[in-house]
Scaffold this motif. Structure first.
Motif, short mmCIF file in Angstrom:
data_model
loop_
_atom_site.label_atom_id
_atom_site.label_comp_id
_atom_site.label_asym_id
_atom_site.label_seq_id
_atom_site.Cartn_x
_atom_site.Cartn_y
_atom_site.Cartn_z
N ASP A 227 -6.01 -6.55 -2.13
CA ASP A 227 -5.45 -5.21 -2.32
C ASP A 227 -4.35 -5.20 -3.36
O ASP A 227 -4.19 -4.23 -4.10
CB ASP A 227 -4.91 -4.67 -0.99
N ALA A 228 -3.57 -6.25 -3.42
CA ALA A 228 -2.44 -6.33 -4.36
C ALA A 228 -2.88 -6.75 -5.75
O ALA A 228 -2.04 -6.96 -6.62
CB ALA A 228 -1.38 -7.29 -3.83
N SER A 229 -4.19 -6.88 -5.96
CA SER A 229 -4.75 -7.27 -7.27
C SER A 229 -4.13 -8.61 -7.70
O SER A 229 -3.94 -9.50 -6.87
CB SER A 229 -4.51 -6.17 -8.30
N ILE A 230 -3.76 -8.76 -8.94
CA ILE A 230 -3.24 -10.04 -9.42
C ILE A 230 -1.82 -10.28 -8.94
O ILE A 230 -1.34 -11.41 -8.93
CB ILE A 230 -3.31 -10.09 -10.97
N GLY A 231 -1.14 -9.20 -8.52
CA GLY A 231 0.19 -9.37 -7.94
C GLY A 231 0.17 -10.21 -6.67
O GLY A 231 1.21 -10.73 -6.25
N TYR A 232 -0.98 -10.33 -6.05
CA TYR A 232 -1.12 -11.13 -4.83
C TYR A 232 -0.72 -12.59 -5.08
O TYR A 232 -0.15 -13.25 -4.20
CB TYR A 232 -2.57 -11.06 -4.35
N TYR A 233 -1.00 -13.11 -6.27
CA TYR A 233 -0.79 -14.53 -6.55
C TYR A 233 0.64 -14.82 -7.01
O TYR A 233 1.13 -15.93 -6.81
CB TYR A 233 -1.78 -15.01 -7.61
N ASP A 234 1.27 -13.85 -7.67
CA ASP A 234 2.63 -14.04 -8.20
C ASP A 234 2.72 -15.36 -8.96
O ASP A 234 3.62 -16.19 -8.73
CB ASP A 234 3.64 -13.99 -7.05
N ASN A 235 1.78 -15.56 -9.87
CA ASN A 235 1.66 -16.82 -10.59
C ASN A 235 1.60 -16.55 -12.09
O ASN A 235 0.61 -16.00 -12.57
CB ASN A 235 0.40 -17.56 -10.12
#
Length: 482
Positions: A227-235
């Motif tokens: 759901d958070a798209s690429i923000g999910y990884y915070d990488n």
């Protein structure tokens, strides 16, 4: 019009698309997520329907004409959008209505990335994989894949290729035979996908997520498994990898072919469209970074990350997100959104009006300014040292005019369903450019809007994927005259 031949081709293509249900079936069994029944049912429905359409005309032979190519292309994308929704509709998780299933399917195939699904993190893995696979198949165009196979079945594919490949220079072929052209494009497309997947895996993604995001990154689709798209990884490394592949996928795949064949990259630096494309990205990034720093939205390092990723993700029409850009200060949301109308280069997997068209419009505008000062002078419009014929410029202006007219009509129609102005214009803009995320009520997803609006947006996604004229030409009386 060769209606029998058209139906024969449509039946073959539907049977071929039934094979796209096999990988999700394997994923479902591997993860034991219980969704295999929906995909098995979809496989047999697609195979049977394709067979029933094909079998009455299996002996029909002939050469497809331009009008046949347009009809097959539109029929296949619209029919495929409906049939592609079958496993989503039959699945119990998520529990989706017919309009939501078709919306999600068309959004995937058109590489729009607009979604009506929430709770992605809890969905069956096979459903998540299927959404990503839809975008990958739609990225380069299923028709281009099909023309590599159809000649072996006694059907010429050049007409389909011209109807599918976008841009003002459609007739340029990379190889002497259209079959070889389609194969060359798909080999490059597959290699980029593999490289992207390996790079994302090395950067820290789990293998399943790396494969899924490689599919949607190279296709510039924007679907994610979270759901958070690429923000999910915070990488930041993952973001850097995706920036690189989004930029590469936003370029003309013919350039990648020449780079592969000639073992050189110098033509990238000589291509006017690529230079303009990179220039748009650079200017947008600088403005975005400056505003974020001035308004102290993030700390400087984080501002650099957010500005770089969101600029590329929106401008290439990938539509990924690492943050809520819709609430960024002053003009940033609107400015970033407008860059999606430019989109990627011609012959790329990006949406929008295409960089070359915007470049030609600007050059034509500059010529008109010079004509005001020197009305009797002749100022040719040149791109890459070549003079652009007036008929091409007229076609570009015609496309631009129709594009804006359709945009306004659909926006008014969407407002007529009860949506507010910001939601309506951004929803149409996000779907007709194949961007995905919008503003207002569709900033996060499209689940809250009414069913009529969703059907209109499905039409807008098809318009954007087929670059307006391919679809609209079917609504003109002259197309159906003998």
């Amino acid at each position: 019009m060769h209606y029998q031949l058209t139906l024969r081709v449509l039946g073959i293509l539907l049977m071929l698309f039934s094979l796209a249900q096999l990988p999700p079936i394997a994923v479902s069994f591997y993860y034991a997520d219980g969704a295999h029944t929906a995909f098995i049912s979809a496989f047999f429905i697609l195979l049977l329907c394709g067979f029933l359409i094909w079998v009455p005309f299996y002996r029909v032979r002939g050469e497809l004409r331009i009008r046949d190519g347009f009809l097959i292309t539109v029929l296949f994308w619209s029919v495929l959008g409906v049939f592609g929704a079958i496993p989503l509709y039959l699945s119990t998780e998520p529990d989706m209505s017919l309009v939501d299933s078709v919306f999600e399917s068309i959004s995937g195939l058109s590489t729009t990335g607009a979604t009506v699904i929430t709770g992605l993190d809890d969905l069956p893995r096979s459903i998540l994989y299927y959404r990503q696979q839809l975008q990958w198949l739609g990225g380069m165009g299923i028709i281009v894949l099909a023309v590599a196979i159809l000649p072996m079945l006694g059907i010429g594919g050049m007409q389909l290729y011209r109807a599918e490949i976008p841009g003002p220079v459609k007739d340029t072929k990379l190889t002497p035979r259209i079959t070889e052209t389609a194969k060359a494009l798909w080999i490059i497309y597959a290699l980029l996908t593999i490289l992207c997947g390996l790079a994302l895996w090395y950067a820290g993604m789990a293998p399943f997520d790396a494969i899924g995001h490689a599919f949607s990154t190279v296709a510039l689709g924007g679907f994610s498994t979270h759901d958070a798209s690429i923000g999910y990884y915070d990488n930041p490394v993952i973001e850097l990898v995706m920036i690189l592949f989004m930029v590469v996928s936003g370029m003309n795949f013919a350039l990648h072919f020449f780079a592969w064949r000639a073992r050189t990259v110098k033509h990238y630096f000589q291509d006017s469209e690529v230079k303009f494309f990179i220039g748009v990205l650079a200017v947008t990034f600088i403005i975005t970074l400056s505003v974020l720093l001035i308004h102290q939205v993030y700390e400087p390092p984080e501002s650099l990350r957010q500005a770089a990723f969101m600029t590329v993700a929106i401008a290439t029409t990938a539509g990924y997100s690492t943050g809520d850009f819709a609430h960024w200060p002053v003009m940033l949301p609107f400015m970033l959104f407008v860059t999606a109308f430019i989109g990627g280069c011609v012959g790329s997997t990006g949406g929008g009006m295409k960089v070359i068209r915007i470049l030609l419009i600007l050059k034509q505008g500059h010529r008109e300014l010079k004509r005001l000062v020197h009305p009797n002078a002749i100022f040719p419009v040149k791109v890459g040292g070549r003079t652009i014929p007036d008929r091409v410029l007229q076609a570009v202006w015609g496309f631009f005019s129709v594009y804006l007219l359709v945009f306004v009509i659909l926006m008014i129609a969407l407002m007529g369903t009860g949506l507010d102005q910001v939601t309506a214009w951004s929803a149409i803009g996000a779907t007709i450019t194949n961007l995905g995320p919008g503003l207002g009520d569709v900033a996060a997803n499209y689940s809250s809007i009414n069913s009529t609006a969703k059907w209109l947006l499905c039409f807008a996604m098809l318009l954007g994927r087929l670059e307006v004229f391919t679809l609209l030409v079917l609504f003109t009386p002259v197309f159906w005259r003998r």
